[in-house]
Design an enzyme around this catalytic site. Structure first.
Site, mmCIF file in Angstrom:
data_model
loop_
_atom_site.group_PDB
_atom_site.id
_atom_site.type_symbol
_atom_site.label_atom_id
_atom_site.label_comp_id
_atom_site.label_asym_id
_atom_site.label_seq_id
_atom_site.Cartn_x
_atom_site.Cartn_y
_atom_site.Cartn_z
ATOM 1 C CE LYS A 1 21.166 8.612 46.758
ATOM 2 N NZ LYS A 1 22.381 9.195 46.166
ATOM 3 N N GLY B 1 18.622 12.248 43.040
ATOM 4 C CA GLY B 1 18.713 13.720 43.045
ATOM 5 C C GLY B 1 17.555 14.358 42.305
ATOM 6 C CB VAL C 1 18.997 19.635 49.723
ATOM 7 C CG1 VAL C 1 17.672 19.313 49.043
ATOM 8 C CG2 VAL C 1 20.025 18.558 49.401
ATOM 9 C CB VAL D 1 15.914 7.564 44.937
ATOM 10 C CG1 VAL D 1 16.515 6.627 43.894
ATOM 11 C CG2 VAL D 1 15.673 6.825 46.239
HETATM 12 P P1 NAP Z 1 24.349 19.955 54.149
HETATM 13 O O1 NAP Z 1 24.773 20.795 53.011
HETATM 14 O O2 NAP Z 1 25.375 19.392 55.056
HETATM 15 O O3 NAP Z 1 23.277 20.802 55.010
HETATM 16 C C1 NAP Z 1 22.722 20.322 56.194
HETATM 17 C C2 NAP Z 1 21.932 21.448 56.839
HETATM 18 O O4 NAP Z 1 21.292 20.924 58.002
HETATM 19 C C3 NAP Z 1 22.782 22.630 57.320
HETATM 20 O O5 NAP Z 1 22.096 23.824 57.139
HETATM 21 C C4 NAP Z 1 22.981 22.345 58.811
HETATM 22 O O6 NAP Z 1 23.119 23.523 59.599
HETATM 23 C C5 NAP Z 1 21.656 21.681 59.156
HETATM 24 N N1 NAP Z 1 21.800 20.757 60.284
HETATM 25 C C6 NAP Z 1 22.564 19.644 60.350
HETATM 26 N N2 NAP Z 1 22.394 19.040 61.544
HETATM 27 C C7 NAP Z 1 21.503 19.780 62.229
HETATM 28 C C8 NAP Z 1 20.923 19.687 63.515
HETATM 29 N N3 NAP Z 1 21.232 18.693 64.350
HETATM 30 N N4 NAP Z 1 20.047 20.634 63.901
HETATM 31 C C9 NAP Z 1 19.721 21.664 63.076
HETATM 32 N N5 NAP Z 1 20.240 21.812 61.844
HETATM 33 C C10 NAP Z 1 21.118 20.885 61.422
HETATM 34 O O7 NAP Z 1 23.490 18.702 53.641
HETATM 35 P P2 NAP Z 1 22.770 18.552 52.231
HETATM 36 O O8 NAP Z 1 23.768 18.116 51.223
HETATM 37 O O9 NAP Z 1 21.913 19.703 51.954
HETATM 38 O O10 NAP Z 1 21.873 17.241 52.525
HETATM 39 C C11 NAP Z 1 20.662 17.330 53.240
HETATM 40 C C12 NAP Z 1 19.889 16.021 53.042
HETATM 41 O O11 NAP Z 1 19.607 15.822 51.662
HETATM 42 C C13 NAP Z 1 20.643 14.769 53.468
HETATM 43 O O12 NAP Z 1 19.728 13.817 53.927
HETATM 44 C C14 NAP Z 1 21.267 14.290 52.162
HETATM 45 O O13 NAP Z 1 21.544 12.903 52.170
HETATM 46 C C15 NAP Z 1 20.159 14.590 51.207
HETATM 47 N N6 NAP Z 1 20.535 14.774 49.812
HETATM 48 C C16 NAP Z 1 21.606 15.542 49.479
HETATM 49 C C17 NAP Z 1 21.914 15.736 48.140
HETATM 50 C C18 NAP Z 1 23.068 16.581 47.678
HETATM 51 O O14 NAP Z 1 23.331 16.619 46.470
HETATM 52 N N7 NAP Z 1 23.771 17.260 48.572
HETATM 53 C C19 NAP Z 1 21.116 15.132 47.162
HETATM 54 C C20 NAP Z 1 20.023 14.341 47.552
HETATM 55 C C21 NAP Z 1 19.742 14.170 48.879
HETATM 56 P P3 NAP Z 1 24.401 24.510 59.452
HETATM 57 O O15 NAP Z 1 24.202 25.168 58.125
HETATM 58 O O16 NAP Z 1 24.281 25.442 60.588
HETATM 59 O O17 NAP Z 1 25.594 23.623 59.492
HETATM 60 N N1 HSE Z 2 25.855 12.163 48.256
HETATM 61 C C1 HSE Z 2 24.819 11.850 47.340
HETATM 62 C C2 HSE Z 2 25.423 11.529 46.001
HETATM 63 C C3 HSE Z 2 23.881 13.020 47.214
HETATM 64 O O1 HSE Z 2 26.599 11.828 45.794
HETATM 65 O O2 HSE Z 2 24.743 10.931 45.168
HETATM 66 C C4 HSE Z 2 22.661 12.710 46.385
HETATM 67 O O3 HSE Z 2 21.831 11.800 47.052
#
Ligand code: NAP
Ligand code: HSE
Length: 402
Positions: free
Chosen positions: A194, A123, A11, A121
């Site tokens: 969500k 995306g 994200v 919620v």
């Molecule tokens: P991700 O790809 O795993 O990225 C997480 C990022 O946070 C990475 O850059 C990681 O650092 C950093 N991080 C994790 N723990 C940390 C800590 N303790 N201190 C400092 N940095 C830290 O996760 P994501 O998919 O982007 O999701 C991020 C958020 O958005 C979550 O709450 C997720 O539920 C939400 N979300 C995700 C999606 C989706 O489609 N992926 C959609 C909607 C909402 P490193 O890069 O160094 O590992």
């Molecule tokens: N892990 C979540 C999903 C990311 O698959 O819907 C979006 O919130």
């Protein structure tokens, strides 16, 4: 317009790309980006802004903290610190909102700053803003939804390409759809969180995610898909909630949906949210529920809303918790599968206890029966009898939603 970003994963990168592609239209400056391991970003364009030290982030000046780390800790601590320092916050963290939404909204109010969470919620689907703003003045009576991209992707690929659960989960992780711990996706926790955010805002009462009936997709196997096809259905992880006077009823569970239904047309990482609204009727929102670009877009829109001073009312999080009923209390149909059963005895018992039934499959390994009941209590009673009599120890059920 200055922001600090915590997290540069799926994200975080989506948001930064959106900021870059909109330069000239809206100039947002990034003060710093917090990550866990900055070695991963050595040749990145923003290497000079990347830090592993949260103090470095807070030592700089910025107007909005965008939290995209995920999980409860240390994200909660960082968000709380920002709000208490009168810094606005944007987050995509549904775990956080579902667990501590009440506390954070209160702190934001006390400090007269904004807390926005559109990306948490659905995306990329703009759904929270229309729910809060455009449907204001309406009574939301109920909602049903597909709220998790990962599980919808897995179920679609299992259905269309006959792939195994394990193979597709790996693919969904590689595509950036899954949570850091994919248990949250496949056990239904993510969808329940969500659904609780939507239900809280829709019913103006705090609805707690763990109070819903909750079942994930990890037990769905190829035979379930086979039965779904035989019955002219698909399997979807569906969240549903309904306001019944002083209570809410709700669940997140895998269900059979008819091939002609709206839900059956929502495949792969797509999500859908359908509200039943008193003056408008059914209102639906469909789009990509996970992935870099869609979620980056939702976080970007929140940032712009704050800079443009558009406020929205999220006080519902601070309201009293409402009781949630887990059982389906109306007529329903369900497919029951009994493994290694005493088939004749089970059919006899079902015949005695249930209004209507039809045997779908009966072989050495298992018995599959479709039952029609007045409420889910009836199914629970029959299964309890069957278990107590030792006719079968293992049974699965899939409710049908038309
Ligand atoms: P991700 O790809 O795993 O990225 C997480 C990022 O946070 C990475 O850059 C990681 O650092 C950093 N991080 C994790 N723990 C940390 C800590 N303790 N201190 C400092 N940095 C830290 O996760 P994501 O998919 O982007 O999701 C991020 C958020 O958005 C979550 O709450 C997720 O539920 C939400 N979300 C995700 C999606 C989706 O489609 N992926 C959609 C909607 C909402 P490193 O890069 O160094 O590992
Ligand atoms: N892990 C979540 C999903 C990311 O698959 O819907 C979006 O919130």
């Amino acid at each position: 317009m200055k922001i600090a970003i915590l997290g540069y994963g799926t994200v975080g990168k989506g948001l930064v790309e959106m900021i870059d592609s909109n330069k000239g239209k809206r100039n947002i400056e990034i003060a710093s980006i917090l990550v866990r391991d900055k070695n991963k970003y050595k040749s990145s364009k923003y290497e000079h802004l990347i830090t592993e030290d949260i103090e470095e982030v807070f030592n700089k000046e910025f107007d909005i903290l965008v939290e995209l780390i995920g999980g409860l800790n240390p994200a909660y601590k960082y968000i709380k610190r920002a709000l208490e320092s009168k810094i606005n916050v944007v987050t995509a963290n549904k775990d956080m909102l579902a667990e501590y939404g009440d506390k954070l909204v209160k702190i934001a109010k006390e400090n007269n700053v904004s807390l926005r969470f559109e990306a948490s919620v659905g995306g990329g689907i703009p759904v929270l803003k229309p729910l809060i703003e455009s449907l204001e003045g309406n009574l939301i009576e109920s909602m049903y939804a597909i709220l998790n991209g990962t599980t919808n992707y897995i179920l679609s690929k299992m259905y269309d390409e006959n792939l195994s659960y394990e193979e597709v989960l790996k693919e969904a992780q590689e595509l950036g759809f899954a949570e850091a711990n994919p248990e949250s996706d496949v056990q239904g926790y993510d969808a329940a969180r969500k659904l609780s955010i939507l239900s809280t805002l829709a019913y103006d009462r705090r609805v707690y995610w763990k109070d819903f009936y909750l079942e994930g997709i990890s037990n769905i196997d190829r035979k379930d898909i086979y039965y779904a096809k035989k019955l002219g259905c698909k399997i979807k992880l569906v969240g549903q909630s309904k306001l019944n006077d002083k209570k809410v009823s709700g669940f997140v569970r895998p269900v059979l949906v008819d091939n002609n239904s709206l839900l059956s047309r929502i495949d792969n990482e797509y999500n859908i949210v359908v509200f039943n609204v008193d003056s408008v009727g059914e209102v639906s929102f469909v789009g990509k529920g996970a992935g870099k670009e869609p979620t980056g877009s939702a976080a970007y829109a929140d940032v712009i809303d704050i800079f443009d001073k558009r406020v929205c009312n999220i006080d519902s999080f601070t309201k009293e918790k409402i009781e949630v009923e887990k059982i389906i209390n109306h007529n329903c149909e369900a497919l029951l599968r009994f493994k290694s059963p005493k088939k004749d005895k089970i059919i006899e018992l079902i015949n005695d206890c249930v209004y209507e039934h039809e045997v779908i499959d009966s072989n050495e390994e298992e018995l599959a029966v479709m039952v029609s009941v007045d409420s889910e209590h009836e199914i629970n009673n029959v299964l309890c009898f069957i278990n107590n009599k030792g006719y079968c120890k293992e049974c699965t059920r899939l409710i049908i939603i038309i």
